[in-house]
Design an enzyme around this catalytic site. Structure first.
Site, PDB file in Angstrom:
ATOM      1  N   ASP A 457       0.827  -1.201   0.000  1.00 14.76           N
ATOM      2  CA  ASP A 457       0.000   0.000   0.000  1.00 14.76           C
ATOM      3  C   ASP A 457       0.869   1.261   0.000  1.00 14.76           C
ATOM      4  O   ASP A 457       2.085   1.213   0.256  1.00 14.76           O
ATOM      5  CB  ASP A 457      -0.907  -0.028   1.244  1.00 14.76           C
ATOM      6  CG  ASP A 457      -2.267   0.603   0.976  1.00 14.76           C
ATOM      7  OD1 ASP A 457      -2.360   1.464   0.073  1.00 14.76           O
ATOM      8  OD2 ASP A 457      -3.232   0.259   1.677  1.00 14.76           O
ATOM      9  N   ASP A 527     -10.807   2.303  -3.337  1.00 17.04           N
ATOM     10  CA  ASP A 527     -11.377   1.895  -2.047  1.00 17.04           C
ATOM     11  C   ASP A 527     -12.898   1.828  -2.143  1.00 17.04           C
ATOM     12  O   ASP A 527     -13.551   1.289  -1.252  1.00 17.04           O
ATOM     13  CB  ASP A 527     -10.972   2.879  -0.939  1.00 17.04           C
ATOM     14  CG  ASP A 527      -9.555   2.603  -0.436  1.00 17.04           C
ATOM     15  OD1 ASP A 527      -9.009   1.546  -0.788  1.00 17.04           O
ATOM     16  OD2 ASP A 527      -9.010   3.439   0.304  1.00 17.04           O
TER      17      ASP A 527
HETATM   18  C1  GLA Z   1      -5.830   1.796   2.405  1.00 16.52           C
HETATM   19  C2  GLA Z   1      -6.319   0.681   1.513  1.00 16.52           C
HETATM   20  C3  GLA Z   1      -7.361  -0.138   2.260  1.00 16.52           C
HETATM   21  C4  GLA Z   1      -6.751  -0.677   3.546  1.00 16.52           C
HETATM   22  C5  GLA Z   1      -6.222   0.472   4.381  1.00 16.52           C
HETATM   23  C6  GLA Z   1      -5.462  -0.036   5.594  1.00 16.52           C
HETATM   24  O1  GLA Z   1      -6.832   2.731   2.615  1.00 16.52           O
HETATM   25  O2  GLA Z   1      -6.835   1.213   0.316  1.00 16.52           O
HETATM   26  O3  GLA Z   1      -7.804  -1.207   1.461  1.00 16.52           O
HETATM   27  O4  GLA Z   1      -5.730  -1.580   3.250  1.00 16.52           O
HETATM   28  O5  GLA Z   1      -5.347   1.284   3.630  1.00 16.52           O
HETATM   29  O6  GLA Z   1      -5.006   0.978   6.375  1.00 16.52           O
END
Ligand code: GLA
Length: 710
Positions: A457, A527
């Site tokens: 991420d 997301d």
């Molecule tokens: C980001 C990702 C989510 C999740 C969060 C965790 O927002 O897009 O899917 O993994 O981080 O903190």
């Protein structure tokens, strides 16, 4: 000295020009359906014959230059802008030959060499020509032997010329949780710029991929179209310079604040631009691009993907060993194959119990996971699940041991108040200690026995682009050196863990590009997992990216019926992000049915050809189908978004002569069967008459397999 009369001078000039024109050297790049021609013109300059021109125009003008340079006559948007070691701000490149190398039967590497006769400065326009695929990869290599540093202020990867008669551009804008909204517009005189200045990611507000149709509006099946996708995960710029008689498409790293000081005897290679051509509309273009991508654009493109369960929406940061281990058995029972542990498993002095603290301290939290990650991963294996882990190696919370120990490791501007995004800062990857730190984190985490998947991420972008590692006069290198160091780290990871599947995520879809995807298997498009939004978003990503690269998880976002949510996710790389134990009996059985249907069709949806049938934007429904490479099987998806007429939906790409058995997969409970259920119908009839789907109400879906007769 003897003087030559004016008329003789003119005659001599005319003769010289004629001989240049007659003996003009040209370089031709040829794919199955596209020819790109360069011609050496007056004074040795290289020109391009506009793409898509049916008849050759005779006169070459400065606006036709192949890779225009600033400072010596070219007054429009240049591809190259350089300050030479002696301060001269002009460059004038002449043709210096071509190198061709046959890399494979249908693949050739072509390097068109250019040099500046007044300077020890050269550039090579590089093309990898995938002949049968109608794909060109293009980049530029710049090198010099001047007696000092040369500043590159603009260095486009590509600078293609089109005839502007009726060029339509489709580009994609958005924001967090709302990525990839298409805009279609006709290019008109002036310069249209699409760019991003985010540093560590290309996308959030704009994606570095676009579509051009050369003859006005194109469709899925008709029109000459060209798709462009810049393989770069940093700040980018695509400029469409409409000059009245030409359109120049410039794409590359964003010149914004990014001057690069090139030492002598070193080569600057720009990011690769991927071009795909079709004379038969967007559908064929995408199928060509997807096939190229399965071979060259991302990892393991010929292995269908498993069913994944993520704990993020189910537990957020609130879990321990038992809570996570408790998710395994219900997952296994439903048919899940891989479990992904998300954020919140690390940090001790600053436990990662929310997004305020702990990022950067990658030791497993002793309260939550007293024995570390290994026993949890082993427990998953024992239950027959693979185990994956979330990581964000590039980032740090100010509340962390890492930041306390190394406040100088972050990207920030001195004398400015620290600006946080999601309460975090980016580490300065240009600094060698940071590179080694991040590499160690990755090794430690991915090296845990039984870890075979990771989600990488990156939850912020750069807003204060200062590096305490780079010299004051090299601050502008941060944008480029960061991405290069990132790719080196990703490459190292892919090589050291060849069997570990990797998902690319960046606060949603910030890293949806072929630059980083090369080291990964899939990316997180957004997301936003509301399936209604996903129908359109996955459609728009699908112009450029195959279904198997689009991670699609079933969640409660939008509170849509489970059957609809499952159908939408099944049309891409299927996963779930739910507390399965809390589902109603009916939803559980819908999920189990979707999982087994996905396993049945994933070789078709992942390895087959995509046909986008009905565009879902502002329409009552969307529809698409996939066809297996041997055309023996197909899968049709219909997503009803608003109440509508139960009109037939017509699949495409089938073998007209073959008979296909019609079977709805995981039918929604309580709905009438398809009128054609169980019948064997020829491809020709199916494509002509279509099928009446079982869905007609809003947020209903229908997934139909067209398979071999039993
Ligand atoms: C980001 C990702 C989510 C999740 C969060 C965790 O927002 O897009 O899917 O993994 O981080 O903190």
């Amino acid at each position: 000295m003897q003087t030559i009369p004016g008329s003789l001078k003119l005659m001599a000039l005319a003769l010289a020009l004629a001989s240049t024109a007659a003996g003009a050297e040209s370089v031709r790049l040829q794919t199955k359906n596209l020819a790109l021609e360069f011609e050496v013109g007056e004074g040795g300059r290289l020109y391009q014959r506009a793409l898509g021109v049916r008849t050759k125009q005779e006169r070459l003008q400065r606006t036709d230059e192949a890779y225009p340079q600033a400072g010596d006559g070219y007054v429009w948007e240049p591809a190259l802008q350089v300050v030479h070691a002696d301060g001269n701000t002009s460059t004038a490149l002449v043709y210096d030959g071509v190198q061709r190398k046959q890399e494979a039967q249908d693949r050739e590497l072509v390097r068109i060499k250019l040099r500046d006769p007044a300077y020890a400065f050269e550039a090579a326009l590089c093309f990898r020509v995938h002949r049968d695929r109608d794909v060109l990869e293009q980049w530029t290599e710049i090198r010099h032997h001047e007696p000092g540093v040369v500043a590159l202020e603009r260095m486009a990867s590509t600078s293609l010329l089109l005839l502007p008669a009726n060029v339509e551009l489709t580009h994609f804008y958005g924001d967090w949780a709302n990525e990839m909204n298409p805009v279609r517009e006709r290019l008109t005189p002036g310069t249209k710029v699409l760019d991003s200045k985010l540093g560590v990611r290309a996308h959030q507000f704009r994606n570095p991929s676009f579509l051009l149709s050369l003859d006005g509006p194109a469709s899925e099946t008709a029109g000459r179209v060209l798709a462009g996708s810049l393989a770069w995960s940093g700040s980018f710029q695509c400029a469409f310079d409409h000059l009245g008689e030409r359109v120049r498409v410039l794409c590359g790293v964003n010149p914004f604040a990014s001057a690069y000081h090139l030492e002598p005897e070193t080569t600057f290679s720009t990011p690769v631009m991927i071009w795909v051509w079709s004379s038969a509309g967007f559908g064929e273009m995408s199928r060509k691009l997807h096939a190229w991508a399965r071979d060259f654009g991302f990892r393991d493109g010929h292995e269908p993907r498993t069913v994944l369960l993520n704990n993020w929406e189910a537990t957020g940061f609130d879990f321990d060993f038992n809570r996570i281990a408790g998710l395994f058995e219900p997952a296994k029972q439903l048919g899940v194959e891989l479990f992904l542990l998300d954020d919140g498993w690390f940090g001790n002095n600053y436990p990662r119990v929310d997004d305020w603290a702990g990022l950067g301290d990658w030791e497993p939290n002793r309260k939550r996971l007293p024995q570390g990650l290994a026993p949890l991963a082993a427990e998953a294996t024992k239950r027959g699940l693979r185990f994956g882990i979330w990581l964000e190696p590039e980032m740090v919370n100010p509340q962390s041991e890492l930041f306390e120990n190394h406040p100088d490791w972050v990207i920030r501007q001195p004398k400015r108040e620290l600006e946080l995004q999601r309460n975090q800062l980016a580490l300065d990857l240009t600094r060698p200690e940071v590179q080694e730190f991040e590499w160690k984190v990755i090794q430690d985490v991915l090296g845990v026995a039984d870890v075979s998947y990771a989600k990488w991420d990156c939850n912020r972008y750069l807003t204060q682009p200062g590096s305490s590692w780079l010299a004051p006069e090299r601050q502008s290198h941060l944008w480029i050196d960061y991405v290069r160091a990132l790719y080196a780290l990703m490459d190292r990871t892919a090589k050291a863990f060849p069997k570990t599947e990797l998902m690319l995520c960046s606060g949603g879809g910030g890293r949806a590009d072929y630059g980083a995807l090369k080291y990964f298997h899939e990316f997180w498009p957004s997301d936003n997992t509301d399936p209604v939004r996903r129908v359109a978003m996955q459609w728009d990503y699908s112009y450029f990216f195959p279904a198997m690269t689009l991670a699609a998880h079933v969640t409660h976002w939008g509170k849509r019926p489970m059957h609809f949510a499952c159908a939408v996710a099944m049309s891409a790389r299927f996963g779930m992000d739910l507390d399965l134990a809390k589902l109603s009996a009916e939803d559980k059985s819908v999920c189990a049915g979707a999982i087994s249907a996905y396993k049945r069709i994933r070789d078709v949806t992942h390895l087959g050809d995509l046909y986008r049938l009905e565009r879902p934007h502002h329409a009552p429904r969307g529809a698409l189908n996939f066809v297996s490479p041997d055309r023996s099987r197909a899968v049709l998806f219909v997503f009803q978004l608003k109440e509508g007429e139960p009109l037939p939906v017509r699949p495409e790409g089938l073998d007209p002569a073959r008979r296909y058995a019609v079977r709805e997969l995981n039918p929604a409970p309580g709905r009438a069967a398809l009128p054609q259920e169980g019948k064997a119908i020829t491809g020709a009839d199916l494509m002509r008459d279509g099928l009446i789907p079982s869905c007609a109400k809003a947020v209903e879906a229908c997934v139909v397999e067209l398979g071999p007769e039993p």
